[in-house]
Design an enzyme around this catalytic site. Structure first.
Site, PDB file in Angstrom:
ATOM      1  N   ASP A 192       1.608  -7.155   8.057  1.00  0.00           N
ATOM      2  CA  ASP A 192       1.394  -6.313   6.884  1.00  0.00           C
ATOM      3  C   ASP A 192       2.771  -5.937   6.319  1.00  0.00           C
ATOM      4  O   ASP A 192       3.815  -6.151   6.943  1.00  0.00           O
ATOM      5  CB  ASP A 192       0.537  -5.079   7.222  1.00  0.00           C
TER       6      ASP A 192
HETATM    7  C1  BGC Z   1      -1.719  -3.170   2.715  1.00  0.00           C
HETATM    8  C2  BGC Z   1      -2.387  -4.518   2.831  1.00  0.00           C
HETATM    9  C3  BGC Z   1      -2.059  -5.363   1.639  1.00  0.00           C
HETATM   10  C4  BGC Z   1      -0.571  -5.475   1.509  1.00  0.00           C
HETATM   11  C5  BGC Z   1      -0.123  -6.358   0.362  1.00  0.00           C
HETATM   12  C6  BGC Z   1      -0.260  -3.280   2.378  1.00  0.00           C
HETATM   13  O1  BGC Z   1       0.291  -2.044   2.060  1.00  0.00           O
HETATM   14  O2  BGC Z   1      -1.895  -2.469   3.912  1.00  0.00           O
HETATM   15  O3  BGC Z   1      -3.770  -4.357   2.965  1.00  0.00           O
HETATM   16  O4  BGC Z   1      -2.667  -6.619   1.744  1.00  0.00           O
HETATM   17  O5  BGC Z   1      -0.036  -4.184   1.319  1.00  0.00           O
HETATM   18  O6  BGC Z   1      -0.401  -5.803  -0.854  1.00  0.00           O
END
Ligand code: BGC
Length: 752
Positions: free
Chosen positions: A285
């Protein structure tokens, strides 16, 4: 003659060409040998480049540095860069100017729609119809693909037992069985059977794992869970996604029992790779690799890269530690060349399966006509209608007559274009939202007077709009009050310590109710709210969730009876936040709650029961569920099962049948739900566990026999030795329209 020979030759050639498999249909062995050939030519810098994903700009643009990095082979993937033209521009650099011509993989959060926005996933789960989620994901895939996106960071599969957590909105609720059904459906919707197909995109099961269990409902927070709970509650939706062929998995922000998910060899390697044989790749993530330092697991950047790589993270999102420290880690022997090669191999494998090497570009002509197609928009309306839940309807307050003389449409969410789109609204635009007010105006007869008064804002404390709203209610035949949460109150980093309606909204509902006019509350929100006063007083309540671009039309369809609501809650509604966590599949305790016995498991100040139980929802018609029967009273135990075994021989199954009848006057849908309880086992078991459900549509007076098959695998659990077993003894079987109103019977698993 010559000409016809030529024709035959051309025809034969065409046939041969047709028979050549497309990239994704290539035999796995061919893909592996293409990977080997590439790997052999890659420098270390190019290998590490494949492990890097960088963020574009919020508006979909790439950043200037991306061009140069891609040209040098140092960037394998981007997120948020979208639009056919922009993605093509970057891809041309990769395919024409980089040494090895490895295509870029463009990712984006297409969670519940790309441009046509569908209901939030929690709402779709309320349909108890996974086929709908498959449809919406497949429309989202088509739109995203035509806009140059090849990979979505969805589905989000986190079980959420705590509505304080804002991201409960993105998942399928509290139950592993229901969530698994939706997990598989969403993966199939995005990817189809071949994600290189023109209308498909690659999916990503996230956030692996237990992200929804953050303590106190606070986002990103730590979790402490037994391996049994992980395996029985938090893992199953991910297993379902892997079984459905999901190509990628995202490692979560949180730590699990002291080991952060983005550096966790147990979850990333032992379970995902060794037990489940997942052969796609894992992306971290957003900066979760770097955050290993804040967790206190890594001493510094280099250490963080080492821990994540060795645990099984393949691609690093946004932070750049693999790239910065990979060379030194290799040199010092802290990460092996095989580990790096394996991560590169997994990423290239997915790029080959996506057909990216052979079809790296997006047809720019398609994008303008591909978004918001009329059939996509009408699917959004239908899906939203099937996702809404009727919570209360006394004296048949709903549905309203379209010829009603006058309606007061009240509340801060009655004409809000942003809230229905919810969190992660893809490229959804407010200008395409049909608000409840617009939906109602479009539905009623030309004579009906529709008045509108906002009353108050969602969040602030002003009541200056109350008099206008009250006056409007007084002069109307009925008042519809739209209250709930604004879009920024749900989703990531949107934890709340209170589940009450924010601002003065509850006071607004009370003021309208006190006019004595029939009052209907429509909730527009992304998590279970605490609304006990409303439930005790207001005659009709519709949970519309955040229903997407077509929310207003779907609400009007239900309010005026063109659609009979049939959704059911995928999550327990508490009376008060102090009851949280409250979920239906809890253990029993040694002192289950008893009303007249103080020394039982309950509260002094509130009942132990929820406001609405899991699985709850009404219809404009009524149903009766009767005649619960089993194919056997006793089945032989099969002893220990391998966890991968899904079905055992026939003698290990029980067929459960039940009659469901529409005893009301309208056609409608009932969701028949099957629960079991393992009465006594070597470990305590939940008081109920959902093991089957079917949403059926019945005409008035129609009766149908519904059948479920309970397999041995559904009776098993992870025992103290962490083996999956079915134990002999009594099992209760319960069937009903929600997790509380159940008829029951039982059978035995006989000892060996
Ligand atoms: C979130 C994810 C997301 C990623 C990319 C993160 O802050 O937890 O769910 O896919 O950002 O946008």
């Amino acid at each position: 003659m010559k000409l016809s020979r030529l024709c035959i030759l051309v025809l034969a050639l065409a046939l041969i060409l047709c028979a050549v498999p497309t990239s994704a249909q290539q035999r796995p062995a061919d893909i592996e040998s293409r990977i080997n050939a590439l790997l052999a030519r890659m420098t270390l810098a190019e290998k590490l480049g494949q492990l890097q994903q960088l963020d574009g700009e919020g508006n979909g643009n790439f950043r200037p540095e991306h061009l140069d990095l891609i040209r040098k082979g140092l960037l394998g993937s981007t997120l948020n860069v979208r639009g056919a033209q922009r993605t093509n521009q970057l891809q041309h650099v990769a395919m024409e100017e980089s040494r090895l011509k490895i295509p870029v993989l463009f990712g984006f959060d297409v969670i519940h729609g790309y441009r046509t926005i569908f209901p939030i996933p929690l709402a779709e789960a309320s349909s108890w119809d996974p086929g709908l989620a498959e449809r919406s994901a497949s429309i989202a895939a088509q739109e995203a693909r035509d806009a140059g996106v090849r990979w979505t960071f969805a589905p989000m599969l986190d079980i959420a037992r705590d509505p304080r957590w804002g991201r409960i909105t993105e998942g399928a609720g509290e139950d592993p069985y229901l969530a698994s059904a939706f997990a598989g459906a969403r993966v199939r919707g995005f990817q189809g059977t071949d994600y290189s197909a023109p209308q498909k995109i690659l999916a990503c099961a996230k956030h692996w794992v237990a992200y929804g269990a953050g303590e106190g409902g606070r986002d990103y927070n730590t979790t402490d869970l037994s391996e049994n709970t992980l395996r029985e509650i938090y893992f199953p939706p991910f297993k379902a996604a892997v079984d459905a062929g999901v190509g990628t998995v995202m490692s979560a922000f949180n730590d699990i029992n002291g080991v952060p998910a983005s550096a966790n060899p147990f979850t990333l390697t032992r379970v995902l790779r060794n037990e489940w044989k997942f052969d796609g790749f894992v992306v971290s993530d957003y900066t979760s690799v770097k955050e290993l330092i804040n967790h206190g697991l890594a001493a510094n950047d280099k250490d963080a890269a080492r821990l994540a790589l060795n645990a099984g993270v393949d691609m690093e999102m946004v932070s750049r530690l693999f790239n910065q420290h990979g060379p030194a880690l290799l040199k010092e022997g802290q990460v092996s060349p095989a580990t790096i090669d394996e991560a590169v191999r997994r990423i290239l494998r997915i790029k080959f399966r996506l057909g990216l090497f052979d079809h790296p570009y997006t047809d720019e002509a398609r994008e303008p006509n591909s978004l918001l197609k009329p059939e996509s928009v009408s699917a959004a309306r239908e899906i939203a209608g099937r996702s809404m839940v009727l919570l209360k309807n006394e004296r048949q307050t709903l549905p309203l007559d379209k010829n009603i003389r006058s309606i007061a449409v009240i509340g801060p969410l009655a004409d809000d274009r942003r809230a229905p789109l919810g969190w992660w609204a893809g490229d959804g635009r407010e200008e395409n939202t049909v608000t409840p007010l617009a939906g109602i105006r479009a539905k009623v007869s030309p004579q009906t007077k529709v008045g509108y008064a906002k009353g108050c804002e969602v969040k602030d404390s002003l009541t200056t709009g109350f008099p206008e709203a009250v006056a409007l209610a007084r002069e109307s035949d009925v008042a519809l009050v739209f209250v709930g949460e604004s879009a920024d109150m749900v989703g990531e980093a949107a934890s709340r310590s209170s589940l009450d309606l924010p601002g003065r909204q509850m006071d607004l509902v009370k003021a309208i109710y006190e006019t004595g006019k029939p009052t209907i509350v429509v909730l527009v929100n992304g998590r279970p709210p605490t609304i006990e006063w409303i439930v005790d007083n207001v005659p009709a309540i519709l949970e519309s969730w955040m229903g997407g671009s077509q929310a207003g039309n779907a609400i009007a369809d239900i309010v005026f009876g063109d659609v009979n609501p049939g959704g059911k809650l995928p999550v327990t509604f508490p009376r008060t936040v102090g009851q949280v966590p409250i979920y239906y599949n809890h253990m029993n305790t040694g002192r289950p709650p008893e009303a007249n016995n103080r020394y039982t498991s309950k509260y002094l100040d509130v009942p132990w029961t929820p406001l609405f139980p899991f699985g709850y929802g009404l219809s404009y018609t009524q149903f009766k569920i009767t005649n619960l029967q089993l194919s056997a009273q006793s089945i032989p135990a099969n002893g220990e099962l391998q966890f991968r075994v899904q079905r055992l021989p026939v003698n290990g199954e029980v067929t459960v049948t039940v009659d469901v009848e529409n005893v009301g006057k309208r056609a409608g849908d009932e969701v028949v739900q099957l629960y079991i309880r393992d009465v006594a086992a070597s470990m305590t078991r939940p008081v109920k566990e959902l093991k089957g459900f079917q949403r059926v549509t019945l005409q008035p007076g129609e009766k149908r026999r519904v059948e479920f098959v309970l397999t041995a695998a559904q009776l098993g659990f992870w025992n103290r030795e962490m083996r999956f077993v079915v134990e002999p003894g009594e099992f209760k079987v319960m069937v009903g329209p929600n997790s509380e109103d159940l008829i029951e019977t039982k059978f035995d698993v006989a000892g060996r």
